[in-house]
Design a protein around this motif. Structure first.
Motif, PDB file in Angstrom:
ATOM      1  N   TYR A 248      10.175 -86.770  31.117  1.00  0.00           N
ATOM      2  CA  TYR A 248       9.545 -87.732  30.201  1.00  0.00           C
ATOM      3  C   TYR A 248      10.688 -88.926  30.171  1.00  0.00           C
ATOM      4  O   TYR A 248      11.874 -88.987  30.013  1.00  0.00           O
ATOM      5  N   VAL A 249      10.231 -90.139  30.205  1.00  0.00           N
ATOM      6  CA  VAL A 249      10.994 -91.542  30.004  1.00  0.00           C
ATOM      7  C   VAL A 249      10.494 -92.177  28.543  1.00  0.00           C
ATOM      8  O   VAL A 249       9.258 -92.816  28.881  1.00  0.00           O
ATOM      9  N   GLY A 250      11.140 -92.066  27.448  1.00  0.00           N
ATOM     10  CA  GLY A 250      10.691 -92.987  26.501  1.00  0.00           C
ATOM     11  C   GLY A 250      10.804 -92.292  25.508  1.00  0.00           C
ATOM     12  O   GLY A 250      11.488 -91.068  25.162  1.00  0.00           O
ATOM     13  N   VAL A 251      10.115 -92.599  24.175  1.00  0.00           N
ATOM     14  CA  VAL A 251      10.174 -91.709  22.798  1.00  0.00           C
ATOM     15  C   VAL A 251       8.786 -90.905  22.493  1.00  0.00           C
ATOM     16  O   VAL A 251       8.000 -91.339  22.876  1.00  0.00           O
ATOM     17  N   MET A 252       9.143 -90.029  21.919  1.00  0.00           N
ATOM     18  CA  MET A 252       8.273 -88.881  21.814  1.00  0.00           C
ATOM     19  C   MET A 252       8.124 -88.512  20.237  1.00  0.00           C
ATOM     20  O   MET A 252       9.288 -88.241  19.575  1.00  0.00           O
ATOM     21  N   GLY A 253       7.061 -88.297  19.666  1.00  0.00           N
ATOM     22  CA  GLY A 253       7.031 -87.802  18.227  1.00  0.00           C
ATOM     23  C   GLY A 253       6.669 -86.363  18.355  1.00  0.00           C
ATOM     24  O   GLY A 253       5.313 -86.075  19.065  1.00  0.00           O
ATOM     25  N   VAL A 254       7.311 -85.364  17.814  1.00  0.00           N
ATOM     26  CA  VAL A 254       7.165 -83.992  17.866  1.00  0.00           C
ATOM     27  C   VAL A 254       6.786 -83.641  16.598  1.00  0.00           C
ATOM     28  O   VAL A 254       7.787 -83.564  15.705  1.00  0.00           O
ATOM     29  N   GLU A 255       5.573 -83.156  16.102  1.00  0.00           N
ATOM     30  CA  GLU A 255       5.626 -82.588  14.757  1.00  0.00           C
ATOM     31  C   GLU A 255       5.584 -81.261  14.686  1.00  0.00           C
ATOM     32  O   GLU A 255       5.022 -80.535  15.355  1.00  0.00           O
ATOM     33  N   LEU A 256       6.343 -80.740  13.635  1.00  0.00           N
ATOM     34  CA  LEU A 256       6.718 -79.156  13.655  1.00  0.00           C
ATOM     35  C   LEU A 256       6.281 -78.709  12.161  1.00  0.00           C
ATOM     36  O   LEU A 256       6.600 -79.421  11.285  1.00  0.00           O
ATOM     37  N   GLY A 262      10.106 -69.213  11.637  1.00  0.00           N
ATOM     38  CA  GLY A 262      10.645 -70.186  12.642  1.00  0.00           C
ATOM     39  C   GLY A 262       9.736 -71.351  12.648  1.00  0.00           C
ATOM     40  O   GLY A 262       8.758 -71.561  11.778  1.00  0.00           O
ATOM     41  N   LEU A 263       9.854 -72.253  13.872  1.00  0.00           N
ATOM     42  CA  LEU A 263       9.330 -73.548  13.889  1.00  0.00           C
ATOM     43  C   LEU A 263       7.972 -73.536  14.845  1.00  0.00           C
ATOM     44  O   LEU A 263       8.139 -72.642  15.821  1.00  0.00           O
ATOM     45  N   ILE A 264       6.875 -74.252  14.441  1.00  0.00           N
ATOM     46  CA  ILE A 264       5.853 -74.027  15.017  1.00  0.00           C
ATOM     47  C   ILE A 264       5.429 -75.588  15.369  1.00  0.00           C
ATOM     48  O   ILE A 264       5.335 -76.150  14.665  1.00  0.00           O
ATOM     49  N   VAL A 265       5.286 -75.857  16.815  1.00  0.00           N
ATOM     50  CA  VAL A 265       4.566 -77.160  17.146  1.00  0.00           C
ATOM     51  C   VAL A 265       3.317 -77.454  16.831  1.00  0.00           C
ATOM     52  O   VAL A 265       2.356 -76.837  17.143  1.00  0.00           O
ATOM     53  N   ASN A 266       3.214 -78.364  15.994  1.00  0.00           N
ATOM     54  CA  ASN A 266       1.788 -78.854  15.608  1.00  0.00           C
ATOM     55  C   ASN A 266       1.156 -79.992  16.708  1.00  0.00           C
ATOM     56  O   ASN A 266       0.063 -79.471  17.253  1.00  0.00           O
ATOM     57  N   GLU A 267       1.718 -81.078  16.863  1.00  0.00           N
ATOM     58  CA  GLU A 267       1.346 -81.936  17.871  1.00  0.00           C
ATOM     59  C   GLU A 267       2.549 -82.695  18.357  1.00  0.00           C
ATOM     60  O   GLU A 267       3.376 -82.909  17.747  1.00  0.00           O
ATOM     61  N   ILE A 268       2.319 -83.234  19.665  1.00  0.00           N
ATOM     62  CA  ILE A 268       3.033 -84.141  20.300  1.00  0.00           C
ATOM     63  C   ILE A 268       2.434 -85.342  20.419  1.00  0.00           C
ATOM     64  O   ILE A 268       1.258 -85.399  20.798  1.00  0.00           O
ATOM     65  N   ALA A 269       3.404 -86.450  20.350  1.00  0.00           N
ATOM     66  CA  ALA A 269       2.538 -88.074  20.643  1.00  0.00           C
ATOM     67  C   ALA A 269       3.600 -88.793  21.646  1.00  0.00           C
ATOM     68  O   ALA A 269       4.689 -88.668  21.332  1.00  0.00           O
ATOM     69  N   PRO A 270       3.151 -88.930  22.842  1.00  0.00           N
ATOM     70  CA  PRO A 270       3.871 -89.653  24.091  1.00  0.00           C
ATOM     71  C   PRO A 270       3.975 -91.023  23.552  1.00  0.00           C
ATOM     72  O   PRO A 270       3.853 -91.916  24.394  1.00  0.00           O
ATOM     73  N   ARG A 271       4.785 -91.347  22.467  1.00  0.00           N
ATOM     74  CA  ARG A 271       5.052 -92.758  21.974  1.00  0.00           C
ATOM     75  C   ARG A 271       5.576 -92.732  20.876  1.00  0.00           C
ATOM     76  O   ARG A 271       6.131 -91.570  20.191  1.00  0.00           O
ATOM     77  N   VAL A 272       6.073 -93.835  20.238  1.00  0.00           N
ATOM     78  CA  VAL A 272       6.872 -94.284  19.046  1.00  0.00           C
ATOM     79  C   VAL A 272       5.886 -93.591  17.926  1.00  0.00           C
ATOM     80  O   VAL A 272       4.564 -93.373  18.338  1.00  0.00           O
ATOM     81  N   HIS A 273       6.267 -93.158  16.879  1.00  0.00           N
ATOM     82  CA  HIS A 273       5.811 -92.384  15.901  1.00  0.00           C
ATOM     83  C   HIS A 273       5.730 -92.747  14.542  1.00  0.00           C
ATOM     84  O   HIS A 273       6.624 -93.294  14.281  1.00  0.00           O
ATOM     85  N   ASN A 274       4.570 -93.041  13.719  1.00  0.00           N
ATOM     86  CA  ASN A 274       4.741 -93.366  12.322  1.00  0.00           C
ATOM     87  C   ASN A 274       5.802 -92.769  11.542  1.00  0.00           C
ATOM     88  O   ASN A 274       6.409 -93.400  10.924  1.00  0.00           O
ATOM     89  N   SER A 275       6.144 -91.181  11.859  1.00  0.00           N
ATOM     90  CA  SER A 275       7.135 -90.803  11.283  1.00  0.00           C
ATOM     91  C   SER A 275       8.511 -91.153  11.531  1.00  0.00           C
ATOM     92  O   SER A 275       9.412 -90.301  11.008  1.00  0.00           O
ATOM     93  N   GLY A 276       8.644 -92.126  12.633  1.00  0.00           N
ATOM     94  CA  GLY A 276       9.938 -92.686  13.072  1.00  0.00           C
ATOM     95  C   GLY A 276      10.242 -94.049  12.456  1.00  0.00           C
ATOM     96  O   GLY A 276      11.228 -94.414  12.913  1.00  0.00           O
TER      97      GLY A 276
END
Lengths: 355, 355
Positions: A248-256, A262-276
């Motif tokens: 990957y090249v860029g920023v990704m938002g990973v919601e956990l 432990g940690l569970i991945v909710n979803e990923i967004a291949p872009r800048v993200h509101n939570s950032g």
């Protein structure tokens, strides 16, 4: 990998919303010009861009001219039609890559990819039809959520099932679209990791932020999150594994989801993200600039948190609070310049520096 | 005072250089559009502006159309021709006001204004001709500096006198322009106060920054400055006195010499100032946004310093250091997107967060 883009080069951005707008400002900060491609009229990003093409994603001539006018292409949203990407990619490189888009455009593909990496997700099942839902409810049970596989955001395209009796209505809500059933996850908090990977393979993650949603839309992100140090490390390692697996090249938002086990991945967004968005006032280099740096082949910047921040979204008539927020201490206001205020519409956000 | 400008309104900016560029970004952050007026081609500010007019300052039609298209007018430099201001002001309000421009456009008027307020300046004398210089050298002596009364910046239009023997050459250097002789001030450090005053008369000052010049151009600004607390208070009170006296609306840069016997005002600039660039990474609300807030009739934002910063200008071939600076820790890079690198040209700056 290719040479870093020189300042003065042009970065093409698909999508002219607030994310494109803030990407455009970050690009300018590094001396780049931006060219926005957006079907809608008067996109917020155009106010801070060197150029803007207003055209549909099936306009081959406009896509071709856009790609020819830029040096590299990125995007602010993941639901870009494949045919448009084919035309663009034949002319200029697209970052993050097609594989990241392919995976994140489809919830089922995304879940399969994540579990294939050995990461935990909510229990899920492919729901092509009503029979499949009946079968899946036996194993996954309720409460659960039926979601369209594609084109969902901010809680749209989702139906909650409190009991099996809700199945018929949920299928109706999908309107024939292929769907996915997700089991309930008993989580304590939701956090996001905003992760960046450069063209040379360096990975840098911002401190995880703790998210609170309201009506299916992100309400606040608080950094630091109330996480033990070990979970913070796990979150970062997990995000890095996803980015590396995708080259990957860029920023990704990973919601956990954070759970007792432990940690569970909710979803990923291949872009800048509101939570950032908190990074704009918490770090020397924010997520938007980090994304532009990666896409331009530059080294990643310093994303260490220098301040604690609470980010709050301004949705719809939250705009009525702007006069009060403008005068509040320790407060940075970020408005998107959208012409019309609508209920549920993201109009801006505010970063409160809390320490 | 008038009502605050609503988001979506358009702010006209005279001048399309790096200050106009960073003002434009700040305006966008509050949801405003900007319209740049600039005679030169491809101005840096145009890349981040909603609109740009390329026209000369004697183009009445262009000035008129510009003023009609905006809601309020501000500027990034003080040497705007009076005739242009007359045309613009007949159509839309200009902030900061004409009086601030009149005073800061002429070094003699400025010195008279400051001493009239009871503030200390370097000893000075009006030098209309060579005879006046001979007379002034008797009282002011050497070392001293002969400066044109108008249109000087970054050390241009200045001649240093080490002894009376330099008088003839200094007069020749002025090329017939009205000039001012300034006596030598034996200062320990130079500091700047970036001060803001809102339309409702509130004044807020950023922490004074300590300036180091090189070849007559600002090299670094460091905050906090090495000033005792009492001098910090004096500096802020003094700046507030200037802004209040002018019924000023906007941000002003006030350069001060710190001497063992007190503060001496070097010069004032009725605009955002290079020595205030550190605020972009040291405060929730930077000098550019503070200026836009004032001009738009908004309340001032919180300009408290959350981080210590060293700002360094990138001049000419300092641009060769960008790859190294881009990868440096605690470093925020700000490039102006200027097409051509020239010796002495301000190409960007870097803010290093030091604590």
């Amino acid at each position: 990998m290719t040479d870093p883009l020189p300042t003065g080069a042009t970065i093409g951005i698909l999508g002219g919303g607030q994310l494109g707008r803030m990407l455009s400002v970050a690009a300018a900060r590094l001396g780049f010009k931006t060219h926005i491609y957006e079907p809608g009229a008067n996109p917020p990003a155009a106010d801070v861009a060197h150029a803007c093409t207003t055209a549909a994603y099936d306009d081959t001539a406009a896509l071709t001219a856009f790609a020819q006018s830029v040096d590299v292409i990125t995007y602010e949203f993941e639901n870009i039609p494949t045919e448009a990407l084919d035309i663009l990619e034949a002319i200029k490189p697209i970052h993050p890559n097609r594989e990241a888009l392919r995976i994140s455009q489809d919830r089922l593909t995304e879940k399969d990819f994540l579990t294939g990496l050995g990461l935990n997700t909510a229990p899920y099942a492919d729901i092509p039809d009503a029979d499949a839902l009946d079968a899946a409810l036996v194993t996954i049970g309720t409460p659960s959520i039926l979601k369209t596989r594609r084109f969902g955001y901010d809680g749209k395209g989702q139906a909650r099932l409190k009991s099996d009796a809700d199945a018929a209505q949920a299928i109706t809500d999908m309107a024939g679209a292929p769907a996915l059933l997700e089991g309930f996850v008993d989580f304590t908090i939701e956090v996001s990791v905003i992760a960046a990977r450069s063209a040379s393979g360096d990975v840098a993650c911002y401190d995880p932020g703790e998210n609170v949603h309201r009506d299916g839309i992100l309400h606040t992100t608080t950094v630091p999150a109330s996480l033990p140090a070990s979970a913070r490390t796990d979150a970062v390692l997990l995000a890095a594994r996803i980015l590396n697996a995708l080259d990957y090249v860029g920023v990704m938002g990973v919601e956990l989801f954070v759970t007792p086990t432990g940690l569970i991945v909710n979803e990923i967004a291949p872009r800048v993200h509101n939570s950032g968005h908190w990074t704009q006032n918490g770090c020397a280099v924010d997520q938007f600039e980090q994304h532009i740096r990666a896409v331009a082949g530059w080294p990643l910047g310093d994303g260490q948190r220098h301040s604690d921040v609470v980010m709050e979204n301004l949705i719809g008539h939250d705009m009525d609070r702007v006069p009060e927020l403008a005068a509040a201490p320790d407060t940075a206001l970020h408005l998107y310049g959208k012409a019309e205020t609508k209920p549920g519409r993201k109009m801006g956000h505010v970063n409160r520096i809390t320490r």
